[in-house]
Every structure is written in C-alpha cells, then in structure tokens.
Design a protein around this motif. Structure first.
Motif, PDB file in Angstrom:
ATOM      1  N   ARG A 192      26.381 -46.239  22.873  1.00 34.43           N
ATOM      2  CA  ARG A 192      27.696 -45.750  23.263  1.00 34.43           C
ATOM      3  C   ARG A 192      28.752 -46.807  22.963  1.00 34.43           C
ATOM      4  N   GLY A 193      29.923 -46.306  22.619  1.00 32.43           N
ATOM      5  CA  GLY A 193      31.030 -47.194  22.316  1.00 32.43           C
ATOM      6  C   GLY A 193      32.006 -46.485  21.412  1.00 32.43           C
ATOM      7  N   PRO A 194      33.279 -46.857  21.429  1.00 35.66           N
ATOM      8  CA  PRO A 194      34.283 -46.135  20.657  1.00 35.66           C
ATOM      9  C   PRO A 194      34.034 -46.175  19.155  1.00 35.66           C
ATOM     10  N   ARG A 195      33.389 -47.246  18.652  1.00 26.10           N
ATOM     11  CA  ARG A 195      33.179 -47.371  17.212  1.00 26.10           C
ATOM     12  C   ARG A 195      31.750 -47.061  16.787  1.00 26.10           C
ATOM     13  N   ARG A 196      30.844 -47.016  17.751  1.00 27.08           N
ATOM     14  CA  ARG A 196      29.438 -46.925  17.383  1.00 27.08           C
ATOM     15  C   ARG A 196      28.801 -45.605  17.807  1.00 27.08           C
ATOM     16  N   ARG A 197      29.520 -44.833  18.572  1.00 30.21           N
ATOM     17  CA  ARG A 197      28.961 -43.567  19.034  1.00 30.21           C
ATOM     18  C   ARG A 197      28.834 -42.598  17.869  1.00 30.21           C
ATOM     19  N   MET A 198      27.674 -41.999  17.703  1.00 32.20           N
ATOM     20  CA  MET A 198      27.433 -41.051  16.625  1.00 32.20           C
ATOM     21  C   MET A 198      27.187 -39.670  17.218  1.00 32.20           C
ATOM     22  N   THR A 199      27.916 -38.677  16.755  1.00 36.33           N
ATOM     23  CA  THR A 199      27.794 -37.330  17.285  1.00 36.33           C
ATOM     24  C   THR A 199      26.557 -36.636  16.726  1.00 36.33           C
ATOM     25  N   MET A 200      26.247 -35.475  17.301  1.00 36.03           N
ATOM     26  CA  MET A 200      25.132 -34.685  16.805  1.00 36.03           C
ATOM     27  C   MET A 200      25.396 -34.238  15.370  1.00 36.03           C
ATOM     28  N   GLN A 201      26.653 -33.926  15.051  1.00 37.95           N
ATOM     29  CA  GLN A 201      26.987 -33.547  13.677  1.00 37.95           C
ATOM     30  C   GLN A 201      26.743 -34.700  12.710  1.00 37.95           C
ATOM     31  N   ASP A 202      27.106 -35.929  13.126  1.00 40.14           N
ATOM     32  CA  ASP A 202      26.846 -37.101  12.288  1.00 40.14           C
ATOM     33  C   ASP A 202      25.353 -37.266  12.036  1.00 40.14           C
ATOM     34  N   GLN A 203      24.555 -37.144  13.083  1.00 40.17           N
ATOM     35  CA  GLN A 203      23.117 -37.327  12.947  1.00 40.17           C
ATOM     36  C   GLN A 203      22.508 -36.287  12.004  1.00 40.17           C
ATOM     37  N   MET A 204      22.912 -35.029  12.186  1.00 33.95           N
ATOM     38  CA  MET A 204      22.381 -33.982  11.317  1.00 33.95           C
ATOM     39  C   MET A 204      22.856 -34.161   9.885  1.00 33.95           C
ATOM     40  N   ALA A 205      24.101 -34.600   9.705  1.00 29.47           N
ATOM     41  CA  ALA A 205      24.638 -34.804   8.359  1.00 29.47           C
ATOM     42  C   ALA A 205      23.840 -35.875   7.616  1.00 29.47           C
ATOM     43  N   ILE A 206      23.512 -36.969   8.301  1.00 30.78           N
ATOM     44  CA  ILE A 206      22.748 -38.040   7.672  1.00 30.78           C
ATOM     45  C   ILE A 206      21.356 -37.557   7.285  1.00 30.78           C
ATOM     46  N   TYR A 207      20.725 -36.821   8.178  1.00 28.56           N
ATOM     47  CA  TYR A 207      19.380 -36.283   7.884  1.00 28.56           C
ATOM     48  C   TYR A 207      19.443 -35.355   6.672  1.00 28.56           C
ATOM     49  N   ILE A 208      20.413 -34.460   6.637  1.00 33.42           N
ATOM     50  CA  ILE A 208      20.511 -33.481   5.542  1.00 33.42           C
ATOM     51  C   ILE A 208      20.829 -34.174   4.219  1.00 33.42           C
ATOM     52  N   LYS A 209      21.686 -35.219   4.248  1.00 35.19           N
ATOM     53  CA  LYS A 209      21.981 -35.960   3.019  1.00 35.19           C
ATOM     54  C   LYS A 209      20.715 -36.593   2.454  1.00 35.19           C
ATOM     55  N   ALA A 210      19.905 -37.172   3.330  1.00 42.02           N
ATOM     56  CA  ALA A 210      18.653 -37.775   2.878  1.00 42.02           C
ATOM     57  C   ALA A 210      17.710 -36.706   2.333  1.00 42.02           C
ATOM     58  N   TRP A 211      17.625 -35.584   3.028  1.00 39.55           N
ATOM     59  CA  TRP A 211      16.779 -34.484   2.555  1.00 39.55           C
ATOM     60  C   TRP A 211      17.216 -34.012   1.165  1.00 39.55           C
ATOM     61  N   ASN A 212      18.498 -33.800   0.970  1.00 39.29           N
ATOM     62  CA  ASN A 212      19.008 -33.323  -0.319  1.00 39.29           C
ATOM     63  C   ASN A 212      18.706 -34.314  -1.440  1.00 39.29           C
ATOM     64  N   ALA A 213      18.852 -35.614  -1.132  1.00 39.04           N
ATOM     65  CA  ALA A 213      18.566 -36.640  -2.133  1.00 39.04           C
ATOM     66  C   ALA A 213      17.081 -36.690  -2.469  1.00 39.04           C
ATOM     67  N   TRP A 214      16.242 -36.380  -1.496  1.00 35.55           N
ATOM     68  CA  TRP A 214      14.797 -36.366  -1.739  1.00 35.55           C
ATOM     69  C   TRP A 214      14.382 -35.141  -2.545  1.00 35.55           C
ATOM     70  N   VAL A 215      14.973 -33.985  -2.237  1.00 33.60           N
ATOM     71  CA  VAL A 215      14.626 -32.752  -2.949  1.00 33.60           C
ATOM     72  C   VAL A 215      15.125 -32.792  -4.388  1.00 33.60           C
ATOM     73  N   GLU A 216      16.310 -33.326  -4.588  1.00 33.95           N
ATOM     74  CA  GLU A 216      16.895 -33.391  -5.932  1.00 33.95           C
ATOM     75  C   GLU A 216      17.335 -34.820  -6.229  1.00 33.95           C
ATOM     76  N   PRO A 217      16.391 -35.731  -6.460  1.00 37.34           N
ATOM     77  CA  PRO A 217      16.738 -37.148  -6.660  1.00 37.34           C
ATOM     78  C   PRO A 217      17.631 -37.391  -7.867  1.00 37.34           C
ATOM     79  N   GLN A 218      17.551 -36.514  -8.882  1.00 41.37           N
ATOM     80  CA  GLN A 218      18.365 -36.701 -10.075  1.00 41.37           C
ATOM     81  C   GLN A 218      19.845 -36.484  -9.811  1.00 41.37           C
ATOM     82  N   ARG A 219      20.158 -35.782  -8.735  1.00 39.32           N
ATOM     83  CA  ARG A 219      21.551 -35.507  -8.398  1.00 39.32           C
ATOM     84  C   ARG A 219      22.054 -36.372  -7.245  1.00 39.32           C
TER      85      ARG A 219
END
Length: 301
Positions: free
Chosen positions: A247-274
C-alpha cells in the motif's frame, strides 16, 4: 425401548413480543416510478440515503434481475415510511415498475431493528452450488464480469457492483472454467506478484480467448521457472516484484493493473514474434486494458 424427548425450558424472560402486531396488512403490488415517488413523499423515518446502493439496485432492475422476495416497503400506523427507501429510489431512477410486498400498520418502535442483518455476499449465494473456495470464486467471477463489461472504467463504486444473481448465473453457465481458474490461481499466486483473484480472473479470460493454447506449458513455466530463457514472457511475469502490491500512493497496484500485466505477458508468450520489448508495468493514464490474444482450434472437414 422407549425414548423420551426432553422439552426445552421456557425462557424466564421474554425475548420479544408474544403476539404479532395487530393491524398489520400486506399485499403484493406493482410499484411504478410514480407510486414510488408518492411513497417517498410521505414522512419518513429512514436513515441517510446511500446513493451507491440505489444505483446498484436500479441497475439490477434494468437488467431484469429484480425478484419478488419478503423484502418490500413498510409503513407505520401513521403512514410514515419505515423501510424501503433505497428500493423506492431505485424504481424511480430505473423508471421501471416492479412487484414487491407493501406492508401497512407496523408499530413505529420496530424501526431500530430494521435492516440490521448482514447482507448476503456473492460467496453466500454460491453456497447452494457446493462449490469450493467460494470467496475467491465469487471475487473471480465479479472481476471477469467487470473485465468483459467495463474494462477501461474504474472498478469501484456503484457502477462496478455485480449482483449476486449475475455471479450465480455466470458460475452456472461456465462452472468448469471458473473452477479450473480458481484451482490454478491457488497454485500460481504463490509464484507471482498478483493476488489470487487477479490470477484467477486473468487465467479465465486468457484461456477463454485461447482454448487451443498449450496451457500446461504456460502453467508449469510459471510455477517452476525452470529452463526459462531470458526474454521468455513467463520469466518476465515471475520477476515482477511483489512489493508492487504494498500500500502507498505510488506503489499501490489495482486489480486492473494486475490483470493487465498478466494479459500482456500472456500475449507476448502466445505471439512472441509480435511482442517486441515487453514492459510489464501498471497501466499508464489513458492506456487501454489489453485484450487476450485468441488461439482457436482449427476446424476440420
């Protein structure tokens, strides 16, 4: 053999009135927005209005999720409104009539004991299904619903309310996928920065979009990290620091942030060329929620 049933002793002090209040009547009525406004114009003993609660009820009415239950509108013997102001305001806001019980003639002294029970949670609603890990399951369903319906709006306040009916309906429509997501998240969240809910909801939306992807490879790589080379999206996801959750004004990560990071990693793994250079960080201002890459089974003739 004769079995004698012991009768409980009568309480020494009465714990409530022995007889129901006289003069109380009830009926099931269609309450239109006009009638609701009329009811609200009467003298009221109700507590301060919770506008978020009103908005959530109004949304449920619009989605046709309203159900006739014992909870309705109650007036005292003088005609003052005792209970139901949020339901009445929701009918006015939705502009749609609904059926409900209308009670008249309650003694005014019952007001302090109205609405003192604990609201039923999504996890409580799932109890009848026999599902395990219900708090995590209901939270997962809620965030999958928010991802699908309002991915780029804030997931807080009345607009982000997901009714118990929607949670139960979503689970019944896709219980195997939701069960799998919860089971996998309980294993993966120990190895990732994200919360179990974020992992479960992200797993659900990514695997729903890509049922033909090699899920065993994805999960095993995230769990062990063994033999993952530099540049592998699974390794990058494992290395997102856990302190981002503090917790903290600069370090708090929302549920949307967490899901976005997971999905970005997933997309990069599924299509590494892109993927290009992979940046796993919270959403920047104005940045859209990433959409999971689709991997479908090929149709065979």
């Amino acid at each position: 053999m004769t079995i004698t049933m012991a009768h409980p002793e009568e309480p020494k002090e009465p714990c409530g009135p022995h007889d129901p209040p006289t003069g109380v009547t009830s009926q099931i009525s269609w309450v239109t927005p006009e009638i609701a406004s009329s009811f609200l114009s009467r003298d009221s003993l109700n507590r301060r209005l919770n506008t978020e609660r009103v908005a959530a009820l109004a949304d449920a009415i619009r989605r046709k999720e309203w159900r006739l239950t014992h909870q309705g509108i109650a007036f005292d013997e003088t005609g003052s409104l005792l209970d139901g102001q949020h339901r009445l305001h929701a009918i006015v806001e939705a502009g749609i009539p609904v059926q409900m019980y209308v009670f008249h003639g309650f003694p005014r002294e019952i007001f302090p004991v109205l609405d003192t029970g604990k609201p039923r949670s999504g996890a409580d609603t799932l109890l009848s299904t026999g599902a395990k890990h219900r708090p995590l399951l209901s939270s997962t369903i809620r965030h999958v619903t928010l991802f699908n319906t309002m991915p780029n709006e804030p997931w807080r306040g009345s607009r982000a309310h997901v009714s118990n009916d929607r949670i139960l309906s979503a689970y019944n429509a896709d219980r195997d996928r939701y069960t799998e997501a919860v089971v996998v998240s309980r294993e993966l969240s120990a190895h990732l920065f994200a919360s179990p809910t974020a992992v479960a909801a992200s797993y659900f939306v990514t695997t729903y979009a890509a049922p033909a992807a090699n899920l065993d490879d994805w999960v095993s790589g995230l769990k062990s990290g063994a033999s993952l080379e530099e540049g592998d999206a699974r390794l990058a996801l494992r290395e997102v620091p856990r302190e981002t959750q503090k917790r903290g004004p600069r370090r708090r990560m929302t549920m949307q942030d967490q899901m976005a990071i997971y999905i970005k990693a997933w997309n990069a793994w599924v299509e590494p060329q892109r993927a290009g250079e992979l940046h796993l960080r919270r959403l920047r201002k104005g940045e859209k929620m990433p959409i999971p890459v689709q991997v479908k089974f090929r149709e065979t003739n």
